[in-house]
Design a protein around this motif. Structure first.
Motif, PDB file in Angstrom:
ATOM      1  N   ARG A 229       0.821  -1.208   0.000  1.00 53.46           N
ATOM      2  CA  ARG A 229       0.000   0.000   0.000  1.00 53.46           C
ATOM      3  C   ARG A 229       0.856   1.260   0.000  1.00 53.46           C
ATOM      4  N   THR A 230       2.002   1.219   0.658  1.00 51.40           N
ATOM      5  CA  THR A 230       2.884   2.379   0.595  1.00 51.40           C
ATOM      6  C   THR A 230       3.358   2.610  -0.828  1.00 51.40           C
ATOM      7  N   ASP A 231       3.711   1.527  -1.520  1.00 51.35           N
ATOM      8  CA  ASP A 231       4.159   1.658  -2.906  1.00 51.35           C
ATOM      9  C   ASP A 231       3.034   2.160  -3.805  1.00 51.35           C
ATOM     10  N   LEU A 232       1.822   1.656  -3.591  1.00 48.74           N
ATOM     11  CA  LEU A 232       0.696   2.111  -4.398  1.00 48.74           C
ATOM     12  C   LEU A 232       0.377   3.579  -4.104  1.00 48.74           C
ATOM     13  N   ALA A 233       0.565   3.993  -2.863  1.00 43.95           N
ATOM     14  CA  ALA A 233       0.371   5.409  -2.542  1.00 43.95           C
ATOM     15  C   ALA A 233       1.329   6.273  -3.347  1.00 43.95           C
TER      16      ALA A 233
ATOM     17  N   ASP B 264      -4.116   9.765   2.213  1.00 42.88           N
ATOM     18  CA  ASP B 264      -4.916   8.948   3.124  1.00 42.88           C
ATOM     19  C   ASP B 264      -4.252   7.589   3.366  1.00 42.88           C
ATOM     20  N   ILE B 265      -3.722   6.976   2.298  1.00 40.10           N
ATOM     21  CA  ILE B 265      -3.059   5.675   2.443  1.00 40.10           C
ATOM     22  C   ILE B 265      -1.837   5.808   3.334  1.00 40.10           C
ATOM     23  N   LEU B 266      -1.025   6.826   3.073  1.00 45.70           N
ATOM     24  CA  LEU B 266       0.225   6.999   3.819  1.00 45.70           C
ATOM     25  C   LEU B 266      -0.045   7.371   5.273  1.00 45.70           C
ATOM     26  N   ALA B 267      -1.065   8.187   5.487  1.00 36.96           N
ATOM     27  CA  ALA B 267      -1.399   8.555   6.873  1.00 36.96           C
ATOM     28  C   ALA B 267      -1.867   7.331   7.655  1.00 36.96           C
ATOM     29  N   ALA B 268      -2.649   6.473   6.995  1.00 34.97           N
ATOM     30  CA  ALA B 268      -3.107   5.246   7.657  1.00 34.97           C
ATOM     31  C   ALA B 268      -1.941   4.327   7.976  1.00 34.97           C
ATOM     32  N   ARG B 269      -0.893   4.370   7.157  1.00 33.35           N
ATOM     33  CA  ARG B 269       0.301   3.556   7.381  1.00 33.35           C
ATOM     34  C   ARG B 269       1.257   4.211   8.379  1.00 33.35           C
ATOM     35  N   ARG B 270       0.896   5.427   8.833  1.00 31.55           N
ATOM     36  CA  ARG B 270       1.746   6.197   9.747  1.00 31.55           C
ATOM     37  C   ARG B 270       3.123   6.472   9.147  1.00 31.55           C
ATOM     38  N   ALA B 271       3.161   6.636   7.822  1.00 28.47           N
ATOM     39  CA  ALA B 271       4.398   6.988   7.127  1.00 28.47           C
ATOM     40  C   ALA B 271       4.508   8.512   7.131  1.00 28.47           C
ATOM     41  N   ALA B 272       4.970   9.074   8.244  1.00 31.53           N
ATOM     42  CA  ALA B 272       4.867  10.516   8.486  1.00 31.53           C
ATOM     43  C   ALA B 272       5.609  11.352   7.458  1.00 31.53           C
ATOM     44  N   LEU B 273       6.825  10.950   7.106  1.00 31.09           N
ATOM     45  CA  LEU B 273       7.611  11.786   6.192  1.00 31.09           C
ATOM     46  C   LEU B 273       7.037  11.761   4.781  1.00 31.09           C
TER      47      LEU B 273
ATOM     48  N   THR C 125       3.935  11.188   4.075  1.00 34.78           N
ATOM     49  CA  THR C 125       2.681  11.939   4.155  1.00 34.78           C
ATOM     50  C   THR C 125       2.949  13.427   4.049  1.00 34.78           C
ATOM     51  N   ALA C 126       3.996  13.896   4.739  1.00 31.38           N
ATOM     52  CA  ALA C 126       4.339  15.318   4.690  1.00 31.38           C
ATOM     53  C   ALA C 126       4.693  15.758   3.274  1.00 31.38           C
ATOM     54  N   GLN C 127       5.429  14.921   2.566  1.00 34.67           N
ATOM     55  CA  GLN C 127       5.823  15.293   1.203  1.00 34.67           C
ATOM     56  C   GLN C 127       4.601  15.408   0.290  1.00 34.67           C
ATOM     57  N   VAL C 128       3.660  14.467   0.437  1.00 29.33           N
ATOM     58  CA  VAL C 128       2.433  14.537  -0.370  1.00 29.33           C
ATOM     59  C   VAL C 128       1.626  15.775   0.013  1.00 29.33           C
ATOM     60  N   GLU C 129       1.597  16.112   1.290  1.00 29.89           N
ATOM     61  CA  GLU C 129       0.822  17.287   1.721  1.00 29.89           C
ATOM     62  C   GLU C 129       1.390  18.580   1.134  1.00 29.89           C
ATOM     63  N   VAL C 130       2.699  18.652   0.961  1.00 28.25           N
ATOM     64  CA  VAL C 130       3.278  19.824   0.297  1.00 28.25           C
ATOM     65  C   VAL C 130       2.775  19.915  -1.138  1.00 28.25           C
ATOM     66  N   GLU C 131       2.784  18.778  -1.847  1.00 26.56           N
ATOM     67  CA  GLU C 131       2.281  18.760  -3.236  1.00 26.56           C
ATOM     68  C   GLU C 131       0.799  19.129  -3.276  1.00 26.56           C
ATOM     69  N   LEU C 132       0.026  18.568  -2.338  1.00 21.50           N
ATOM     70  CA  LEU C 132      -1.413  18.845  -2.304  1.00 21.50           C
ATOM     71  C   LEU C 132      -1.677  20.315  -2.010  1.00 21.50           C
ATOM     72  N   ALA C 133      -0.913  20.896  -1.089  1.00 25.27           N
ATOM     73  CA  ALA C 133      -1.082  22.316  -0.774  1.00 25.27           C
ATOM     74  C   ALA C 133      -0.804  23.191  -1.991  1.00 25.27           C
ATOM     75  N   ASP C 134       0.180  22.811  -2.790  1.00 28.10           N
ATOM     76  CA  ASP C 134       0.476  23.581  -4.002  1.00 28.10           C
ATOM     77  C   ASP C 134      -0.698  23.524  -4.980  1.00 28.10           C
ATOM     78  N   VAL C 135      -1.306  22.342  -5.097  1.00 25.09           N
ATOM     79  CA  VAL C 135      -2.478  22.210  -5.972  1.00 25.09           C
ATOM     80  C   VAL C 135      -3.624  23.072  -5.448  1.00 25.09           C
ATOM     81  N   LEU C 136      -3.861  23.044  -4.136  1.00 22.61           N
ATOM     82  CA  LEU C 136      -4.925  23.871  -3.553  1.00 22.61           C
ATOM     83  C   LEU C 136      -4.642  25.355  -3.790  1.00 22.61           C
ATOM     84  N   ARG C 137      -3.382  25.747  -3.660  1.00 23.39           N
ATOM     85  CA  ARG C 137      -3.017  27.153  -3.931  1.00 23.39           C
ATOM     86  C   ARG C 137      -3.356  27.529  -5.367  1.00 23.39           C
ATOM     87  N   ARG C 138      -3.003  26.664  -6.281  1.00 21.82           N
ATOM     88  CA  ARG C 138      -3.262  26.963  -7.698  1.00 21.82           C
ATOM     89  C   ARG C 138      -4.752  26.930  -8.033  1.00 21.82           C
ATOM     90  N   LEU C 139      -5.529  26.213  -7.200  1.00 24.13           N
ATOM     91  CA  LEU C 139      -6.985  26.210  -7.379  1.00 24.13           C
ATOM     92  C   LEU C 139      -7.644  27.422  -6.731  1.00 24.13           C
TER      93      LEU C 139
END
Length: 444
Positions: free
Chosen positions: A273-277, A305-314, A316-330
């Motif tokens: 699941r981490t790899d699929l995330a 969501d997958i990474l957070a459920a796996r408690r893969a904190a770092l 998850t943080a990297q994806v959240e940076v990417e997601l925040a950039d998308v939200l900014r552009r939206l």
């Protein structure tokens, strides 16, 4: 299998304990003379003969051939499955302690398959802890034990070694390991879905770091297309573990082994699941680059969501940076800022790059609001964090942003200093050169 003399003594002891004559033990397939010769250690029995004698003596072939009760190996496999579950649910330190104990037990019993499984578990634990030399050593040892196994069985140690080399900065070697295995799998007709998902997902990271974004996107698409064939029903895995315990208690080790094999397969898929995330993350990244921001948000939230459920904190943080950039552009800057605020405290050596990315985005949003002083503060903070993490490419981009801001506000000398700092962090020439891409799986 033990030496003939040892096997002969074992057969004689078990026969005497059961009150059987040599003739009674031998019939109907063998003669009493053969049993006498076997018990004296003058002949090495075949596997067929030992299996026949084991059934007559009410024991297992393994116990007759090696002296190890069958339940010991089954109990070890059950314990390995428990350690695998612990690792799959995110507690790597606890899992590592258990894997070390089980490795010692497997070595004492001479069980190579179980030794390999324990070494693979230790390698995964070392990866999560950032202990790269140890991880490489564990995966190499596991691969050596599995050298005679088919390639799909060796995909896990190959993938583990490649990830460790990637994290150590050896991008080209990581690509070589993964692409070679992918090509061999596809060319040999051994296109095992789980093995391919493991390898395709693992190769995304080095592709991205080497600038081969199109190749990374293709690997992500292939991995996600195979994902439905490797579902991960964790509840079913737990059921198989409990059934295995019941069989073991009832003295049915073969049935217990069958249940354990099913549970282990599922827990391996849980690790996928981490790899699929990462594949969803990569797909979202490409969609964002192509301007499809709505689809990118969906993919990045799935990955998060997958990474957070796996408690893969770092991760998850990297994806959240990417997601925040998308939200900014939206245009959803408040959502983006709220998401980034939780990342600003990630100041250790591993998390500094993500905290730096958060400050960079907050600086961009401040600039867009016309708050130049606030933007500069975020850029400077990001610069400090990224210098600590050694992220050269990110530093170069950040220095350009800071230089542009300083130049627009009339501080030319300071802008030149920022540009010069950025030039010192350019990627070395030639580091993004790749050979031919690995072949796609054959069409079915």
């Amino acid at each position: 299998m033990d030496e003939p003399a040892e096997i002969g003594r074992r057969v004689q002891r078990m026969r005497a304990e059961r009150g059987l004559t040599q003739r009674a033990l031998a019939e109907p397939s063998y003669t009493s003379a053969y049993i006498s010769t076997l018990e004296s250690g003058k002949v090495r029995p075949s596997e067929t003969a030992l299996r026949f004698l084991a059934e007559r003596l009410g024991t297992s072939y393994e116990e007759l051939a090696t002296g190890r009760p069958a339940h010991l190996a089954t109990e070890l496999r059950l314990a390995l499955t428990d350690a695998q579950r612990t690792l799959a649910t995110g507690d790597a330190a606890e899992a590592a302690v258990r894997y070390r104990q089980l490795l010692a037990e497997a070595e004492r019993l001479g069980l190579d398959a179980e030794r390999a499984e324990a070494l693979l578990g230790l390698g995964d634990c070392a990866l999560e802890a950032g202990e790269l030399p140890q991880a490489i050593g564990h995966f190499e040892a596991a691969e050596l034990l599995l050298a005679q196994e088919p390639l799909p069985r060796r995909a896990r140690p190959i993938r583990g070694r490649a990830v460790a080399h990637l994290l150590a900065g050896e991008l080209r070697y990581a690509c070589y390991l993964l692409e070679s295995a992918i090509d061999e799998l596809n060319a040999s007709g051994l296109a095992d879905p789980e093995a391919l998902v493991l390898l395709y997902a693992a190769v995304i990271g080095p592709y991205i770091d080497m600038g081969a974004h199109a190749r990374a996107a293709h690997a992500a698409e292939l991995a996600l297309s195979l994902a439905p064939q490797v579902a991960d029903p964790a509840l079913v895995a737990g059921m198989h573990r409990q059934v295995a315990r019941t069989f073991l208690t009832a003295g049915r080790p073969a049935d217990a082994d069958a249940s354990l094999a099913k549970a282990q397969a599922i827990y391996r898929q849980l690790r996928l699941r981490t790899d699929l995330a990462h594949c969803h993350w990569m797909r979202g990244y490409v969609q964002a680059q192509n301007g499809d921001l709505v689809a990118a948000e969906v993919e990045l939230r799935t990955a998060r969501d997958i990474l957070a459920a796996r408690r893969a904190a770092l991760y998850t943080a990297q994806v959240e940076v990417e997601l925040a950039d998308v939200l900014r552009r939206l245009g959803r800057c408040e959502e983006a800022a709220e998401l980034l605020s939780g990342l600003l405290e990630l100041g250790d050596s591993h998390g500094a790059v993500h905290a730096g990315g958060a400050h960079r985005l907050l600086g961009l949003m401040a600039e867009e609001r016309g708050e130049n002083k606030c933007a500069e503060e975020h850029y400077v903070q990001a610069l400090t964090l990224l210098e600590r993490s050694g992220a050269s490419g990110d530093l170069a981009d950040l220095c350009r942003l800071l230089g542009d801001l300083l130049r627009r506000t009339g501080r030319i000398e300071a802008a030149l200093d920022a540009y010069r700092t950025g030039l010192g962090h350019r990627a070395a020439p030639g580091t993004t050169t790749l050979g031919p891409a690995p072949a796609s799986p054959p069409r079915r």
